[in-house]
Write a protein that holds these residues in place. Structure first.
Motif, mmCIF file in Angstrom:
data_model
loop_
_atom_site.group_PDB
_atom_site.id
_atom_site.type_symbol
_atom_site.label_atom_id
_atom_site.label_comp_id
_atom_site.label_asym_id
_atom_site.label_seq_id
_atom_site.Cartn_x
_atom_site.Cartn_y
_atom_site.Cartn_z
ATOM 1 N N ALA A 1 0.834 -1.208 0.000
ATOM 2 C CA ALA A 1 0.000 0.000 0.000
ATOM 3 C C ALA A 1 0.867 1.257 0.000
ATOM 4 O O ALA A 1 0.614 2.195 -0.759
ATOM 5 C CB ALA A 1 -0.938 0.001 1.207
ATOM 6 N N ALA A 2 1.900 1.277 0.836
ATOM 7 C CA ALA A 2 2.793 2.444 0.904
ATOM 8 C C ALA A 2 3.504 2.652 -0.426
ATOM 9 O O ALA A 2 3.602 3.780 -0.924
ATOM 10 C CB ALA A 2 3.804 2.274 2.034
ATOM 11 N N GLY A 3 3.991 1.571 -1.019
ATOM 12 C CA GLY A 3 4.676 1.677 -2.303
ATOM 13 C C GLY A 3 3.775 2.216 -3.400
ATOM 14 O O GLY A 3 4.158 3.130 -4.146
ATOM 15 N N LEU A 4 2.565 1.682 -3.508
ATOM 16 C CA LEU A 4 1.609 2.168 -4.513
ATOM 17 C C LEU A 4 1.238 3.620 -4.268
ATOM 18 O O LEU A 4 1.127 4.410 -5.208
ATOM 19 C CB LEU A 4 0.351 1.312 -4.518
ATOM 20 N N PHE A 5 1.040 3.968 -3.008
ATOM 21 C CA PHE A 5 0.691 5.341 -2.674
ATOM 22 C C PHE A 5 1.797 6.302 -3.110
ATOM 23 O O PHE A 5 1.530 7.291 -3.802
ATOM 24 C CB PHE A 5 0.424 5.472 -1.170
ATOM 25 N N MET A 32 -7.253 -1.699 8.544
ATOM 26 C CA MET A 32 -6.127 -1.184 9.312
ATOM 27 C C MET A 32 -5.755 0.207 8.823
ATOM 28 O O MET A 32 -6.145 0.612 7.737
ATOM 29 C CB MET A 32 -4.928 -2.122 9.236
ATOM 30 N N THR A 33 -5.054 0.931 9.677
ATOM 31 C CA THR A 33 -4.499 2.229 9.277
ATOM 32 C C THR A 33 -2.994 2.065 9.180
ATOM 33 O O THR A 33 -2.389 1.261 9.896
ATOM 34 C CB THR A 33 -4.852 3.337 10.279
ATOM 35 N N ILE A 34 -2.393 2.858 8.287
ATOM 36 C CA ILE A 34 -0.965 2.725 8.006
ATOM 37 C C ILE A 34 -0.295 4.084 8.115
ATOM 38 O O ILE A 34 -0.768 5.067 7.519
ATOM 39 C CB ILE A 34 -0.740 2.170 6.575
ATOM 40 N N LEU A 35 0.816 4.136 8.853
ATOM 41 C CA LEU A 35 1.661 5.320 8.899
ATOM 42 C C LEU A 35 2.704 5.175 7.807
ATOM 43 O O LEU A 35 3.380 4.140 7.723
ATOM 44 C CB LEU A 35 2.357 5.441 10.258
ATOM 45 N N VAL A 36 2.816 6.177 6.947
ATOM 46 C CA VAL A 36 3.828 6.173 5.878
ATOM 47 C C VAL A 36 4.715 7.391 6.082
ATOM 48 O O VAL A 36 4.213 8.514 6.185
ATOM 49 C CB VAL A 36 3.173 6.225 4.478
ATOM 50 N N LYS A 66 -13.137 -1.173 -12.032
ATOM 51 C CA LYS A 66 -12.728 0.213 -12.199
ATOM 52 C C LYS A 66 -11.617 0.522 -11.203
ATOM 53 O O LYS A 66 -11.681 0.110 -10.046
ATOM 54 C CB LYS A 66 -13.934 1.132 -11.953
ATOM 55 N N HIS A 67 -10.586 1.266 -11.633
ATOM 56 C CA HIS A 67 -9.469 1.591 -10.743
ATOM 57 C C HIS A 67 -9.935 2.538 -9.642
ATOM 58 O O HIS A 67 -10.454 3.607 -9.895
ATOM 59 C CB HIS A 67 -8.326 2.234 -11.535
ATOM 60 N N THR A 68 -9.785 2.090 -8.409
ATOM 61 C CA THR A 68 -10.122 2.896 -7.245
ATOM 62 C C THR A 68 -8.943 2.830 -6.288
ATOM 63 O O THR A 68 -8.386 1.759 -6.067
ATOM 64 C CB THR A 68 -11.383 2.338 -6.537
ATOM 65 N N LYS A 69 -8.554 3.975 -5.739
ATOM 66 C CA LYS A 69 -7.463 3.988 -4.778
ATOM 67 C C LYS A 69 -7.857 3.152 -3.565
ATOM 68 O O LYS A 69 -8.921 3.332 -2.992
ATOM 69 C CB LYS A 69 -7.142 5.421 -4.360
ATOM 70 N N GLY A 70 -6.992 2.239 -3.153
ATOM 71 C CA GLY A 70 -7.282 1.376 -2.023
ATOM 72 C C GLY A 70 -7.115 2.045 -0.673
ATOM 73 O O GLY A 70 -7.684 1.610 0.316
ATOM 74 N N TRP A 71 -6.321 3.130 -0.640
ATOM 75 C CA TRP A 71 -6.007 3.808 0.622
ATOM 76 C C TRP A 71 -6.111 5.306 0.419
ATOM 77 O O TRP A 71 -5.722 5.827 -0.629
ATOM 78 C CB TRP A 71 -4.602 3.421 1.085
ATOM 79 N N LEU A 72 -6.630 5.990 1.433
ATOM 80 C CA LEU A 72 -6.826 7.437 1.363
ATOM 81 C C LEU A 72 -6.111 8.123 2.524
ATOM 82 O O LEU A 72 -5.947 7.537 3.596
ATOM 83 C CB LEU A 72 -8.320 7.771 1.410
#
Length: 168
Positions: A16-20, A110-114, A152-158
């Protein structure tokens, strides 16, 4: 009921962090009309504080639209060079609206700190000085991605929280 293992959480958060990072920083450089789409919809915490929280170099930005407007109308051309990023699962049991049915083992709750560090050049690429920057994000699952079945492409994390700072 299956639980989220540490290995699965690490794999999901790292992907997720890499894609973001791969998508967010190019948008700041060349797709500024898309910036607001990286943020969660405006809401409030139980104590009334607004979400998402956006701080850009010490200045509080009221909402994602204002952040997009800042980059589209006031910020010169920018080129970001990411030196490093890292991530950490903050809350492995986060429940976002629309994700209540997700299995904990899926990692969608889950929530992720990047944390990101690198260099940015504002203005004409050859003439502008390079400045270091550090940026922190808290990413939350996108409920629209959890229910997207059309391919459809949707962002997985906001972005729920963001703090950007230029460094010396």
């Amino acid at each position: 009921m299956a639980t989220l293992t540490a290995d699965t959480a690490t794999k999901i958060s790292t992907e997720a962090a890499g894609l973001f990072v791969e998508n967010y920083y190019p948008a700041l450089s060349s797709s500024r009309a898309d910036i607001a789409s990286f943020y969660m919809p405006a809401s409030a915490m139980p104590d009334g504080k607004a979400l998402p929280v956006i701080v850009f170099n010490g200045n509080v930005i009221p909402d994602p639209t204002a952040m997009q407007t800042l980059f589209q109308g006031q910020m010169p051309e920018a080129r970001y060079e990411i030196q490093d990023y890292d991530c950490q699962v903050l809350n492995p049991h986060y429940v976002a609206e629309g994700t209540q049915g997700s299995s904990p083992a899926s990692g969608k709750n889950m929530t992720i700190l990047v944390t990101v560090s690198g260099h940015v050049r504002f203005g004409e690429p050859r003439a502008a000085p390079t400045r270091g920057f550090s940026e922190n994000f808290v990413l939350i699952p996108n409920p629209a991605a959890a229910t997207n079945t059309r391919g459809k492409h949707t962002k997985g994390w906001l972005i729920q929280s963001q703090n950007f700072r230029l460094v010396v």
